[in-house]
Design a protein around this motif. Structure first.
Motif, PDB file in Angstrom:
ATOM      1  N   GLY A 121       0.829  -1.202   0.000  1.00  0.00           N
ATOM      2  CA  GLY A 121       0.000   0.000   0.000  1.00  0.00           C
ATOM      3  C   GLY A 121       0.851   1.234   0.000  1.00  0.00           C
ATOM      4  O   GLY A 121       1.969   1.234  -0.511  1.00  0.00           O
ATOM      5  N   ALA A 122       0.316   2.277   0.587  1.00  0.00           N
ATOM      6  CA  ALA A 122       0.989   3.568   0.526  1.00  0.00           C
ATOM      7  C   ALA A 122       2.291   3.533   1.338  1.00  0.00           C
ATOM      8  O   ALA A 122       2.394   2.829   2.327  1.00  0.00           O
ATOM      9  N   PRO A 123       3.295   4.284   0.905  1.00  0.00           N
ATOM     10  CA  PRO A 123       4.535   4.346   1.684  1.00  0.00           C
ATOM     11  C   PRO A 123       4.306   5.078   2.997  1.00  0.00           C
ATOM     12  O   PRO A 123       3.345   5.817   3.161  1.00  0.00           O
ATOM     13  N   VAL A 124       5.214   4.823   3.925  1.00  0.00           N
ATOM     14  CA  VAL A 124       5.141   5.453   5.231  1.00  0.00           C
ATOM     15  C   VAL A 124       6.472   6.167   5.462  1.00  0.00           C
ATOM     16  O   VAL A 124       7.533   5.575   5.277  1.00  0.00           O
ATOM     17  N   ALA A 125       6.407   7.424   5.854  1.00  0.00           N
ATOM     18  CA  ALA A 125       7.642   8.138   6.166  1.00  0.00           C
ATOM     19  C   ALA A 125       8.044   7.793   7.596  1.00  0.00           C
ATOM     20  O   ALA A 125       7.217   7.766   8.498  1.00  0.00           O
ATOM     21  N   VAL A 126       9.325   7.485   7.786  1.00  0.00           N
ATOM     22  CA  VAL A 126       9.782   7.011   9.092  1.00  0.00           C
ATOM     23  C   VAL A 126      10.881   7.906   9.657  1.00  0.00           C
ATOM     24  O   VAL A 126      11.818   8.273   8.948  1.00  0.00           O
ATOM     25  N   THR A 137      15.503   9.999   8.722  1.00  0.00           N
ATOM     26  CA  THR A 137      14.099  10.262   8.439  1.00  0.00           C
ATOM     27  C   THR A 137      13.906  10.093   6.941  1.00  0.00           C
ATOM     28  O   THR A 137      14.666  10.638   6.156  1.00  0.00           O
ATOM     29  N   THR A 138      12.918   9.315   6.579  1.00  0.00           N
ATOM     30  CA  THR A 138      12.691   9.086   5.146  1.00  0.00           C
ATOM     31  C   THR A 138      11.641  10.049   4.603  1.00  0.00           C
ATOM     32  O   THR A 138      10.866  10.643   5.359  1.00  0.00           O
ATOM     33  N   PHE A 139      11.617  10.175   3.297  1.00  0.00           N
ATOM     34  CA  PHE A 139      10.619  10.978   2.576  1.00  0.00           C
ATOM     35  C   PHE A 139      10.610  12.462   2.952  1.00  0.00           C
ATOM     36  O   PHE A 139       9.639  13.153   2.705  1.00  0.00           O
ATOM     37  N   LYS A 140      11.712  12.936   3.564  1.00  0.00           N
ATOM     38  CA  LYS A 140      11.736  14.337   3.992  1.00  0.00           C
ATOM     39  C   LYS A 140      11.530  15.295   2.820  1.00  0.00           C
ATOM     40  O   LYS A 140      10.772  16.254   2.915  1.00  0.00           O
TER      41      LYS A 140
END
Lengths: 480, 250
Positions: A121-126, A137-140
């Protein structure tokens, strides 16, 4: 019910230690240690002053004794207040492979093309917090395009000091309680999030807390600000290695929801619970509070608590804005010698404010599971409404469940409803399910997950799967 | 299929069954009739494997296996099914999810592939449709808030989905109005075939107007006092159980 040996030690999959070189401050707490933490993090002056004020307050405060939990006195001088991996990194690509592997083993991907383990499903920023610091931190970048700030607390202090100064401690003041004061003095990192006006955050944001080092405490802060007309769903997960000594985790979470904003905050807490004799485990003394500051704002807490030797935690909502909504959905499962004293506070200040409390406590083994909740309707909160439902389920004959609801109603137009039940998994239920071919553990799991359903359906999909799995693992061998 | 020999059963100190002999072959329908307190329910529960019942003597064999060495769920997985007199409710546990877990537990035991949610749903919906059970049964919690009649229909639904070999209907007719009774009886009759056997445990003869047994056994004070064909039920209807009471005391 036949006796089944508790298999807790084998069950705690997250109980491993990562071999990584760490920079750990000497044990003990004093002004110099606080100055050293602040210096290492290059903090602005206001923050050091704030820490020192908190420390002064903490020294004068007594440790709270009112919770239904029993533990030997904590020696605050025997704890190290800062532990960080030695290697400093500039980007996720430089992350120590051991730490990356640790999070991967826990099902937390630190690469942006990946999603949480086992879930499509949708990505999650961690934001991954390893002992005292955020390691990545991902997807910053992607979030920044929308004006969303999602970063470690340290980065927020460096890059957005004005936001930190304005909001830090605005919901949980330094003197709020003993553990919040301690956290304010020594907190090392955590997550920060700001959602600008009108932005609906397109992905789940999450922080994953991992205690790794021995002899340390973890003291992190989370600060989330949702500006007008914004929305964010935030997830939080926690694990720690299996150790014989107790480790202290004293976090503070502050949420601020402006006009028409909605913050959904979900926690799956799986700190090491101790072994079947009650040795070791994390002391989880946490202050979580949300302020529904603007009109029509909404804060929703959902928690699944299965870990920790002791849980002391009351995610709360201050419903200041007119028509604001506070929600608390909780599943707390205790087994062996675990102790949980958890619940919520709903403070109704504004007109037409509404709150809902659904608490499901499950106690097994020799554990003690207490729901403690306060609903306060202030004199100005016209037409405020609250609905509370607190159900306890007991497995076996030695577990205890308590329900302690407190009500303070100062406005006659308020409507407050409270329902509470305590039940046991009955022999009749087990017999019925087993007669259909289900094993005893499967039967207990189905009965308990049915009991928790109202709460699980409030979890985001990604987390609901995780929570169900955790529940089934935690229930293995919980009967007897 | 099922062979019971000289079975003695206690609950605590009290002996409830005092030497039962019974043989049930595939395809047969047996009615166990008796007054309240005669041990009818104990007989069905001891076959199912209820753990608070103590077997002090005798044997219980199902398809060459000694049932006394098997747990409740192990017996269920071998094809023994009880439609309960008072099915228990489990709030929050979705009815259909429960049935799928049960079906899959039994499939795992037989080494068959588990049914996916969608395959199971299709199957369940068809069975509900054929039986005239409202589709909303699939959305409710297991027996939670069900009327007496609905609970019995839910038992029948489980019987169809689990496809057991030996089916024990424990007072299935109690608390049913005539329409529900007819529905239950119709469903049982169409489920019956030469590979399945039924044990109807009942106080009243009423049920036997709708489900015709091959054999009728009269259970009084923990013993089978008379066995015969279906005509025995008619005799009971006329004379009641008192004739056996006298026989026992003499």
């Amino acid at each position: 019910m036949k006796e089944i040996l508790d298999k807790v030690q084998e069950d705690y999959e997250a109980g491993f230690v990562t071999p990584v070189e760490q920079d750990i401050l000497p044990k003990g707490l004093n002004e110099d240690i606080i100055r050293e933490i602040s210096r290492r993090k290059n903090e602005p002056e206001f923050l050091l002053k704030w820490r020192l004020a908190a420390y002064e307050a903490w020294k004068k405060m007594p440790e709270p004794k009112w919770a239904k939990v029993i533990y030997p006195p904590i020696d605050y001088q025997a704890i190290s207040y800062f532990a960080a991996p030695k290697k400093k990194i500039k980007s996720l690509d430089e992350l120590d492979p051991e730490i990356r592997a640790t999070f991967e083993r826990l099902g937390i991907p630190l690469k942006e093309q990946e999603v949480l383990a086992g879930v499509e499903g949708a990505p999650v920023a961690v934001d991954a917090v390893f002992d005292s610091v955020s390691v990545g931190t991902t997807f910053k970048e992607k979030l920044r395009e929308l004006g969303i700030i999602f970063c470690s607390f340290s980065e927020a202090v460096a890059n957005h000091p004005e936001l930190v100064e304005q909001y830090l401690g605005s919901v949980v003041p330094v003197r709020d309680n003993y553990f919040a004061a301690l956290n304010s003095a020594v907190f090392s990192d955590g997550s920060f999030c700001y959602i600008p006006k009108g932005v609906k955050c397109p992905m789940e944001l999450s922080t994953y807390f991992r205690i790794n080092a021995a002899g340390t405490g973890q003291f992190e802060r989370t600060l989330i600000i949702a500006d007008e007309d914004s929305y964010v769903s935030y997830l939080e997960g926690c694990t720690a290695p299996r150790r014989d000594e107790n480790q202290l985790h004293a976090a503070v979470v502050e949420l601020i929801a402006m006009k028409n904003a909605y913050i959904k905050y979900s926690t799956v807490q799986n700190w090491y619970p101790g072994d079947r004799e009650g040795r070791g485990g994390v002391y989880n003394f946490v202050t979580k509070r949300g302020l529904c500051k603007g009109e029509n704002s909404r804060i929703s807490w959902t928690q699944v608590e299965t870990g920790s030797a002791i849980t002391w935690k009351y995610p709360s909502c201050i419903l200041k804005g007119d028509n604001s909504i506070g929600e608390f959905y909780s599943v707390a499962l205790t087994r062996n010698y675990q102790q949980a004293d958890t619940g919520t506070k709903m403070i109704h200040l504004g007109k037409n404010t509404r709150s809902t409390i659904i608490s499901k406590g499950i106690s097994a083994g020799k554990s003690v599971n207490t729901y403690r909740g306060l609903v306060r309707i202030s004199s100005k909160a016209q037409q405020a409404r609250n609905f509370s439902r607190c159900d306890s389920l007991i497995l076996g004959s030695e577990a205890k469940a308590n329900t302690l609801p407190y009500l303070e109603v100062k406005n006659k137009s308020a409507v407050v409803e409270h329902e509470a039940t305590t039940s046991k998994v009955s022999e009749e239920q087990l017999y019925y399910l087993r007669q259909r071919g289900l094993g005893e553990e499967e039967a207990v799991y189905l009965i308990v997950s049915g009991f928790c359903k109202e709460v699980f359906r409030n979890l985001p999909m990604e987390f609901a799967v995780e929570a169900q799995k955790l529940l089934s693992v935690s229930l293995e061998g919980a009967i007897g | 299929m099922l062979t019971i020999q000289n079975l003695h059963v206690r609950i605590g100190e009290k002996e409830i069954l005092r030497g039962i002999d019974l043989t049930v072959k595939a395809g047969e329908i047996h009615a166990i009739m008796g007054p309240n307190g005669s041990g009818k329910s104990t007989l069905s529960q001891v076959i199912a494997g209820r753990e608070d019942l103590v077997v002090s003597q005798g044997s219980l064999v199902f398809e060459q296996e000694n049932l006394l060495e098997l747990s409740v769920e192990e017996r269920a997985r071998r094809g023994i099914f009880v439609a309960f007199q008072y099915p228990v409710a489990v709030p929050g546990l979705n009815n259909l999810q429960f049935m799928r877990e049960a079906v899959n537990a039994q499939r795992r035991f037989r080494g068959e592939k588990e049914l996916s949610s969608s395959d199971f749903l299709k199957k369940a919906q068809k069975v509900m449709h054929d039986l005239g059970i409202p589709q909303e049964f699939s959305k409710r919690s297991l027996n939670d808030g069900f009327s007496g009649g609905e609970k019995k229909k839910n038992e029948i639904l489980q019987m169809y989905l689990l496809e057991p070999k030996l089916i024990i209907l424990d007072e299935i007719d109690s608390g049913l109005d005539i329409d529900a009774l007819q529905m239950v009886a119709r469903s049982v009759n169409s489920f019956h075939n030469e590979k399945r056997a039924f044990l109807l445990v009942t106080h009243y003869q009423r049920l036997l107007h709708y489900i015709e047994p091959n054999y009728v056994h009269v259970l009084v004070d923990g013993k089978i006092v008379e066995s015969g064909g279906k005509e025995l039920a008619e005799k009971l209807e006329k004379h009641g159980y008192d004739i056996y009471k006298n026989q026992l005391s003499s």
